[in-house]
Structure formats: C-alpha cells, structure tokens
Design a protein around this motif. Structure first.
Motif, short mmCIF file in Angstrom:
data_model
loop_
_atom_site.label_atom_id
_atom_site.label_comp_id
_atom_site.label_asym_id
_atom_site.label_seq_id
_atom_site.Cartn_x
_atom_site.Cartn_y
_atom_site.Cartn_z
N THR A 220 0.83 -1.20 0.00
CA THR A 220 0.00 0.00 0.00
C THR A 220 0.87 1.25 0.00
OG1 THR A 220 -1.79 -1.14 1.13
CG2 THR A 220 -1.78 1.24 1.29
N GLY A 221 1.93 1.24 0.79
CA GLY A 221 2.86 2.37 0.82
C GLY A 221 3.50 2.62 -0.54
N LYS A 222 3.84 1.55 -1.24
CA LYS A 222 4.42 1.68 -2.59
C LYS A 222 3.41 2.28 -3.56
CE LYS A 222 7.57 -2.24 -2.17
NZ LYS A 222 7.86 -3.61 -2.63
N GLU A 223 2.17 1.84 -3.45
CA GLU A 223 1.12 2.34 -4.35
C GLU A 223 0.90 3.84 -4.10
OE1 GLU A 223 0.06 0.31 -6.66
OE2 GLU A 223 0.89 -1.49 -5.77
N ILE A 224 0.83 4.24 -2.85
CA ILE A 224 0.66 5.65 -2.51
C ILE A 224 1.85 6.46 -3.01
CG2 ILE A 224 0.60 7.29 -0.57
CD1 ILE A 224 -1.18 5.22 0.89
N ASP A 225 3.05 5.96 -2.85
CA ASP A 225 4.24 6.65 -3.34
C ASP A 225 4.18 6.84 -4.85
OD1 ASP A 225 5.27 6.89 -0.80
OD2 ASP A 225 6.69 5.22 -1.01
N GLN A 226 3.69 5.83 -5.57
CA GLN A 226 3.59 5.94 -7.03
C GLN A 226 2.59 7.03 -7.43
OE1 GLN A 226 2.67 1.96 -8.35
NE2 GLN A 226 4.74 1.22 -7.95
N VAL A 227 1.48 7.12 -6.71
CA VAL A 227 0.49 8.16 -7.00
C VAL A 227 1.06 9.54 -6.67
CG1 VAL A 227 -1.75 9.09 -6.26
CG2 VAL A 227 -1.53 6.67 -6.85
N ARG A 228 1.74 9.65 -5.54
CA ARG A 228 2.38 10.93 -5.17
C ARG A 228 3.38 11.37 -6.25
NH1 ARG A 228 2.08 12.75 0.23
NH2 ARG A 228 1.11 11.27 1.64
N LYS A 229 4.17 10.42 -6.71
CA LYS A 229 5.17 10.71 -7.74
C LYS A 229 4.50 11.16 -9.04
CE LYS A 229 9.13 8.83 -10.18
NZ LYS A 229 9.95 7.67 -10.46
N ALA A 230 3.42 10.48 -9.42
CA ALA A 230 2.70 10.86 -10.64
C ALA A 230 2.14 12.27 -10.52
CB ALA A 230 1.58 9.86 -10.92
N LEU A 231 1.63 12.64 -9.34
CA LEU A 231 1.11 13.99 -9.13
C LEU A 231 2.24 15.02 -9.19
CD1 LEU A 231 -1.68 15.27 -8.58
CD2 LEU A 231 -1.07 15.30 -6.17
N GLN A 232 3.41 14.68 -8.67
CA GLN A 232 4.56 15.58 -8.74
C GLN A 232 5.02 15.77 -10.18
OE1 GLN A 232 6.09 17.34 -6.10
NE2 GLN A 232 6.99 18.39 -7.85
N ILE A 233 5.02 14.69 -10.96
CA ILE A 233 5.38 14.77 -12.38
C ILE A 233 4.39 15.67 -13.10
CG2 ILE A 233 5.39 13.41 -14.53
CD1 ILE A 233 6.65 11.11 -12.81
N GLN A 234 3.13 15.55 -12.75
CA GLN A 234 2.09 16.39 -13.35
C GLN A 234 2.33 17.87 -13.01
OE1 GLN A 234 -1.99 15.88 -11.95
NE2 GLN A 234 -2.66 15.78 -14.08
N GLN A 235 2.61 18.16 -11.76
CA GLN A 235 2.88 19.54 -11.34
C GLN A 235 4.10 20.10 -12.06
OE1 GLN A 235 2.74 20.63 -7.04
NE2 GLN A 235 4.83 21.29 -7.36
N ASP A 236 5.16 19.32 -12.15
CA ASP A 236 6.38 19.77 -12.83
C ASP A 236 6.12 20.05 -14.30
OD1 ASP A 236 7.67 19.44 -10.39
OD2 ASP A 236 8.63 17.54 -10.95
N ALA A 237 5.34 19.20 -14.96
CA ALA A 237 5.02 19.41 -16.37
C ALA A 237 4.25 20.72 -16.56
CB ALA A 237 4.21 18.22 -16.91
N TRP A 238 3.29 20.95 -15.69
CA TRP A 238 2.51 22.19 -15.76
C TRP A 238 3.43 23.41 -15.62
CZ3 TRP A 238 -2.65 22.99 -16.71
CH2 TRP A 238 -3.11 24.29 -16.53
N ASN A 239 4.32 23.34 -14.65
CA ASN A 239 5.21 24.48 -14.38
C ASN A 239 6.25 24.69 -15.47
OD1 ASN A 239 3.78 25.17 -12.09
ND2 ASN A 239 5.05 23.91 -10.75
N ARG A 240 6.45 23.71 -16.35
CA ARG A 240 7.28 23.88 -17.55
C ARG A 240 6.47 24.42 -18.72
NH1 ARG A 240 8.53 18.55 -16.48
NH2 ARG A 240 7.46 17.91 -18.39
N GLY A 241 5.15 24.50 -18.52
CA GLY A 241 4.26 24.94 -19.59
C GLY A 241 3.90 23.83 -20.56
N ASP A 242 4.04 22.59 -20.15
CA ASP A 242 3.85 21.43 -21.03
C ASP A 242 2.53 20.73 -20.68
OD1 ASP A 242 4.02 19.18 -22.61
OD2 ASP A 242 6.10 18.72 -22.04
N ILE A 243 1.44 21.21 -21.26
CA ILE A 243 0.12 20.64 -20.98
C ILE A 243 0.05 19.19 -21.47
CG2 ILE A 243 -2.34 20.76 -21.55
CD1 ILE A 243 -2.14 23.79 -21.37
#
Length: 157
Positions: A36-59
C-alpha cells in the motif's frame, strides 16, 4: 494426573498453533501495508510529475497522468467533460499560454486506498500568476491500468 497432562499438552499445541497463525497474519499484514505504501508513493510521484510538467508549460506532459480513454471524466466549474482529447482541449483553451498557466502547487490532503487498483486523493491547488492567485480543491480517482496509476476521474473546483 493423566487427564491434566493431556489437557496441558493440548493447550500448549493450541497456543503454538495460534502463535504461528498470528505470526503469518502479521507478516501478511506487513506485506500488504508495504505494498500500500508503494502504491501511494507511485500516485504521489505521478502527481509531482504532473505539477512539474505544468510548471514547464507542457500541458501535453501534464495530461500523461490521465487515462487516455473516452471514459475519462473531468468535472469542473463549467460542468463535465468526457474523454482524454476533450479534457486536453479544455486545458489548452482555458490556459492558452505560460502567463495563464502560472506556477502550480499541489497540496495533498488525503489519500485513501480503496482497493488494490483504486485510490482516491483529495488535495488543494494554488495557481500563482502575475496578477492573481486562484486556488481550489480537487478529488482525483486513480486506477491502476496496465501497471500504471492513472487519473480516471477528476473533480476540480
């Protein structure tokens, strides 16, 4: 005396069996919690990747965390949008340039593992732009599809 000795042996064997069973249960629980901890970490990482992409202007890269399906659901202040392509076009129309996109920050408030393949996440977003700082809340429904956690429903207000 023989009856007492037989009862004691029975109790010892029962206690040993019970301890062994509890040990296996605890090991199974520990493995499940670790998974469960691994699954949550994967979701957190995906959300961080999403935030980083947005902040690069890459929709387009931002949209990679969404399920590429006509069954994707997005619910915003203007009502529902269905499908990955329609959601992408909605984002591009609403945020046509870097100034409109600003800098996005996510704050995770709650993550709930619903099953081995479904996680819900409640969070807050803040969009820092030159002349304003809109913020709101979101509920994301994540599903594990082909080994990857993807957003299948997004309700953002």
């Amino acid at each position: 005396m023989l009856i007492f000795s037989t009862k004691m042996n029975f109790m010892k064997k029962t206690c040993h069996a019970l301890l062994l069973l509890l040990t296996f249960c605890f090991a199974g629980l520990q493995t499940a919690l670790s998974q469960t901890g691994k699954e949550i970490d994967q979701v957190r990482k995906a959300l961080q990747i999403q935030q980083d992409a947005w902040n690069r202007g890459d929709i387009n890269a931002f949209m990679e965390t969404y399920w590429k399906s006509e069954n994707l659901q997005f619910l915003g202040s203007n009502g529902p949008t269905y499908g990955w392509e329609n959601t992408l076009e909605r984002y591009k129309k609403r945020y046509p340039d870097r100034a409109a996109m600003g800098q996005l920050e996510f704050e995770i408030m709650n993550i709930d593992v619903r099953s081995k393949k479904v996680i819900s996440l409640i969070g807050k977003y803040t969009l820092k732009r030159e002349n304003d700082e809109p913020s709101g809340y979101f509920l994301l429904l994540w599903k594990k599809i082909k080994g990857k956690w993807l957003i299948v429903a997004d309700h953002t207000s």
